[in-house]
Design an enzyme around this catalytic site. Structure first.
Site, PDB file in Angstrom:
ATOM      1  N   ASN A   1       0.987  -1.520   0.561  1.00  0.00           N
ATOM      2  CA  ASN A   1       0.180   0.038  -0.447  1.00  0.00           C
ATOM      3  C   ASN A   1       0.596   1.348   0.500  1.00  0.00           C
ATOM      4  OD1 ASN A   1       0.390   0.974   2.944  1.00  0.00           O
ATOM      5  ND2 ASN A   1      -0.481  -0.986   3.447  1.00  0.00           N
TER       6      ASN A   1
ATOM      7  N   LYS B   1     -13.520  -0.570  15.388  1.00  0.00           N
ATOM      8  CA  LYS B   1     -12.110  -0.455  15.593  1.00  0.00           C
ATOM      9  C   LYS B   1     -12.498  -0.462  16.798  1.00  0.00           C
ATOM     10  CE  LYS B   1     -11.395   0.223  10.499  1.00  0.00           C
ATOM     11  NZ  LYS B   1     -10.762   0.913   9.433  1.00  0.00           N
TER      12      LYS B   1
ATOM     13  N   LYS C   1     -11.256  -3.726  19.269  1.00  0.00           N
ATOM     14  CA  LYS C   1      -9.278  -3.890  19.228  1.00  0.00           C
ATOM     15  C   LYS C   1      -8.330  -3.520  19.941  1.00  0.00           C
ATOM     16  CE  LYS C   1      -8.707  -3.752  13.981  1.00  0.00           C
ATOM     17  NZ  LYS C   1      -7.732  -3.452  13.281  1.00  0.00           N
TER      18      LYS C   1
ATOM     19  N   PHE D   1      -4.593   3.509  15.034  1.00  0.00           N
ATOM     20  CA  PHE D   1      -5.158   4.043  13.469  1.00  0.00           C
ATOM     21  C   PHE D   1      -6.123   3.550  13.039  1.00  0.00           C
ATOM     22  CE2 PHE D   1      -1.779   7.563  13.435  1.00  0.00           C
ATOM     23  CZ  PHE D   1      -0.801   7.562  14.059  1.00  0.00           C
TER      24      PHE D   1
ATOM     25  N   ASP E   1      -4.439  -6.624   5.025  1.00  0.00           N
ATOM     26  CA  ASP E   1      -4.679  -7.336   5.184  1.00  0.00           C
ATOM     27  C   ASP E   1      -4.991  -9.135   5.393  1.00  0.00           C
ATOM     28  OD1 ASP E   1      -5.928  -5.281   7.605  1.00  0.00           O
ATOM     29  OD2 ASP E   1      -7.691  -5.008   5.816  1.00  0.00           O
TER      30      ASP E   1
ATOM     31  N   LYS F   1       9.802 -16.124 -10.369  1.00  0.00           N
ATOM     32  CA  LYS F   1       9.103 -15.965 -11.271  1.00  0.00           C
ATOM     33  C   LYS F   1       7.274 -16.506 -11.754  1.00  0.00           C
ATOM     34  CE  LYS F   1       9.074 -11.629 -14.308  1.00  0.00           C
ATOM     35  NZ  LYS F   1       9.659 -11.607 -15.474  1.00  0.00           N
TER      36      LYS F   1
HETATM   37  N1  CTP Z   1      -3.988  -3.012  11.854  1.00  0.00           N
HETATM   38  C1  CTP Z   1      -3.280  -4.729  12.731  1.00  0.00           C
HETATM   39  N2  CTP Z   1      -3.363  -5.282  11.683  1.00  0.00           N
HETATM   40  C2  CTP Z   1      -4.120  -5.677  10.523  1.00  0.00           C
HETATM   41  C3  CTP Z   1      -4.596  -4.895  10.023  1.00  0.00           C
HETATM   42  C4  CTP Z   1      -4.664  -3.430  11.076  1.00  0.00           C
HETATM   43  O1  CTP Z   1      -2.460  -4.113  13.773  1.00  0.00           O
HETATM   44  N3  CTP Z   1      -3.759  -6.554   9.784  1.00  0.00           N
HETATM   45  C5  CTP Z   1      -3.901  -1.893  12.481  1.00  0.00           C
HETATM   46  C6  CTP Z   1      -3.421  -0.865  11.885  1.00  0.00           C
HETATM   47  O2  CTP Z   1      -2.053  -1.074  12.340  1.00  0.00           O
HETATM   48  C7  CTP Z   1      -4.470   0.375  12.407  1.00  0.00           C
HETATM   49  C8  CTP Z   1      -5.412  -0.269  13.132  1.00  0.00           C
HETATM   50  O3  CTP Z   1      -5.334  -2.041  12.502  1.00  0.00           O
HETATM   51  O4  CTP Z   1      -3.826   0.730  13.403  1.00  0.00           O
HETATM   52  C9  CTP Z   1      -6.820  -0.212  12.089  1.00  0.00           C
HETATM   53  O5  CTP Z   1      -6.398  -0.771  10.248  1.00  0.00           O
HETATM   54  P1  CTP Z   1      -7.216  -0.335   9.783  1.00  0.00           P
HETATM   55  O6  CTP Z   1      -6.026  -0.889   8.091  1.00  0.00           O
HETATM   56  O7  CTP Z   1      -7.766   1.068   9.236  1.00  0.00           O
HETATM   57  O8  CTP Z   1      -8.496  -1.867   9.895  1.00  0.00           O
HETATM   58  P2  CTP Z   1      -8.854  -2.836   9.787  1.00  0.00           P
HETATM   59  O9  CTP Z   1      -8.899  -3.693  10.664  1.00  0.00           O
HETATM   60  O10 CTP Z   1      -7.841  -3.429   8.249  1.00  0.00           O
HETATM   61  O11 CTP Z   1     -10.117  -2.539   8.632  1.00  0.00           O
HETATM   62  P3  CTP Z   1     -10.564  -1.893   7.228  1.00  0.00           P
HETATM   63  O12 CTP Z   1      -9.298  -2.757   6.468  1.00  0.00           O
HETATM   64  O13 CTP Z   1     -11.543  -3.129   7.045  1.00  0.00           O
HETATM   65  O14 CTP Z   1     -11.015  -1.127   7.613  1.00  0.00           O
END
Ligand code: CTP
Length: 401
Positions: free
Chosen positions: A208, A336, A340, A322, A277, A287
């Site tokens: 990303n 969230k 969490k 975040f 995720d 490759k």
């Molecule tokens: N985070 C994490 N581990 C993951 C995904 C996210 O620790 N596998 C943490 C990120 O570092 C951030 C928080 O969870 O502090 C929220 O991340 P975000 O990407 O906004 O949310 P998600 O829980 O992944 O939900 P979505 O992508 O569905 O919005």
């Protein structure tokens, strides 16, 4: 938090050349330096030297006509967080402990309300003269710090006490003075930063746009506030911060392991990383060759690191997550925060001007369990301080209840 302001007063003595080294070293740290000189000091070192080293004007004349500020000495005095006279001659020492204000340096000294530090340097007989010794006592009584001169071979070929303390020693005294302002001393802050990369094959990955700038800015602020800091960084184009332990990782699984390994010692845990995720279920050894018009990569879910940390939270830990959203920011972020088990969540909308991955600013909403605060546009560094200050308030509140 702004840089600490140090006003260096240089007086007329051969040790003035050592003040150049001091100014050079301090300017490279988190200090802003301005130098003022006595007329006599300018015979030993040119103001241009200090201007170049400090990146600020260096003045010596109280009544200089083209001074941009007509009450320069008063504004300079208000600007300073610490006034250091280095080297301090017997004459200037005598003047400042008796309230004599007859040039820019001594007038500014009298107008200064901040802490003052005096680093005497002079001939041994001048130093040991009872008048000078009395003046040193007076300076101590007024609460000024004296960085005592040392015994050595003096420029006048005498040997005895009067040689300016080493630049190392003076620098240490200055650092120690500002360390008193370190509210996070004794705390360990663990921060994740940047993106993760999830390999598809040896040449391709899913990732990303996270730059890691916000996580690094928090780390820098935490270090400034006196904390021990560990950063677990995904692949970022940023230079490791001095004095910050930085663990470089690539994938979400690597980040998970590194966070778990450092969890126990952490008081504040801040998940600023944009963790992928999902990851490809199979990473091809070779490759992948193109074959046909489409291609399917099967992804499996990565562990939610923040949720793991939240579910293993200890009493002495404060957790901050975040959330990057593109719609329904407050509702999604609050969900969230609760899911969490965070103490605080920093949410931003990618589409807000001044927020986002690559910018140096951020526009965020700060969510606590029972409060939502919409912050104005801040630099990522300013936001770093704000986050740490709020986490500290939450910690203080938790320890009172
Ligand atoms: N985070 C994490 N581990 C993951 C995904 C996210 O620790 N596998 C943490 C990120 O570092 C951030 C928080 O969870 O502090 C929220 O991340 P975000 O990407 O906004 O949310 P998600 O829980 O992944 O939900 P979505 O992508 O569905 O919005």
């Amino acid at each position: 938090m702004a840089k600490k302001h140090i006003l260096i007063g240089v007086t007329g003595g051969i040790a003035a050349y050592k003040a150049c080294d001091l100014v050079s070293r301090l300017s490279k740290k988190e200090y802003e330096i301005k130098v003022i000189m006595t007329e006599h000091a300018t015979k030993f070192v040119r103001p241009l030297t200090f201007e170049t080293l400090s990146h600020n004007p260096c003045e010596s004349d109280l009544f200089k006509e083209d001074l941009c500020d007509p009450i320069y000495h008063i504004n300079l005095a208000k600007w300073a967080d610490l006034f250091v006279i280095v080297p301090c001659s017997a004459n200037v020492l005598a003047k400042v402990v008796h309230g004599i204000a007859d040039d820019l340096l001594s007038t500014t000294f009298l107008a200064c309300t901040c802490q003052k530090m005096i680093c005497p340097a002079m001939n041994v007989n001048m130093y040991e003269n009872e008048v000078t010794q009395h003046n040193i006592q007076l300076a101590r009584q007024y609460g000024y710090t004296i960085v005592e001169p040392v015994v050595g071979h003096l420029a006048c070929n005498d040997t005895g006490k009067g040689k300016l303390a080493s630049v190392d020693e003076i620098e240490k005294e200055i650092d120690a003075y500002f360390k008193k302002d370190e509210p996070l001393k004794g705390k360990h802050v663990l921060i994740s930063a940047g993106p993760t990369q999830e390999a598809i094959d040896p040449v391709r990955f899913i990732s990303n746009h996270s730059s890691g700038k916000q996580g690094y800015a928090i780390a820098k602020a935490a270090k400034e506030l006196g904390a021990d800091v560990t950063v677990v960084a995904g692949p970022v184009n940023l230079v490791d911060l001095e004095g910050v332990e930085t663990i470089h990782v690539t994938s979400a699984m690597d980040m998970f392991e590194a966070m778990k390994a450092n969890l126990d010692k952490a008081n504040y845990i801040i998940m600023a990383a944009a963790v992928a995720d999902y990851r490809p279920e199979i990473i091809a050894d070779q490759k992948i060759k193109k074959d046909g018009n489409d291609m399917v990569v099967h992804l499996v879910k990565n562990p939610d690191i923040l949720a793991y940390i939240g579910s293993h939270k200890k009493d002495n830990q404060i957790i901050c997550g975040f959330a990057m959203e593109t719609e329904n920011l407050d509702t999604n972020a609050r969900e969230k925060l609760e899911k969490k088990n965070c103490d605080m969540l920093i949410a931003n909308n990618l589409f807000t001007e001044g927020a986002g991955f690559k910018t140096d600013t951020n526009v965020v909403t700060l969510l606590k369990k029972n409060e939502t605060i919409h912050l104005p546009k801040l630099t990522k560094e300013e936001l770093g301080y704000k986050i740490l200050e709020t986490l500290q308030e939450l910690e203080n509140y938790a320890s009172r209840n």
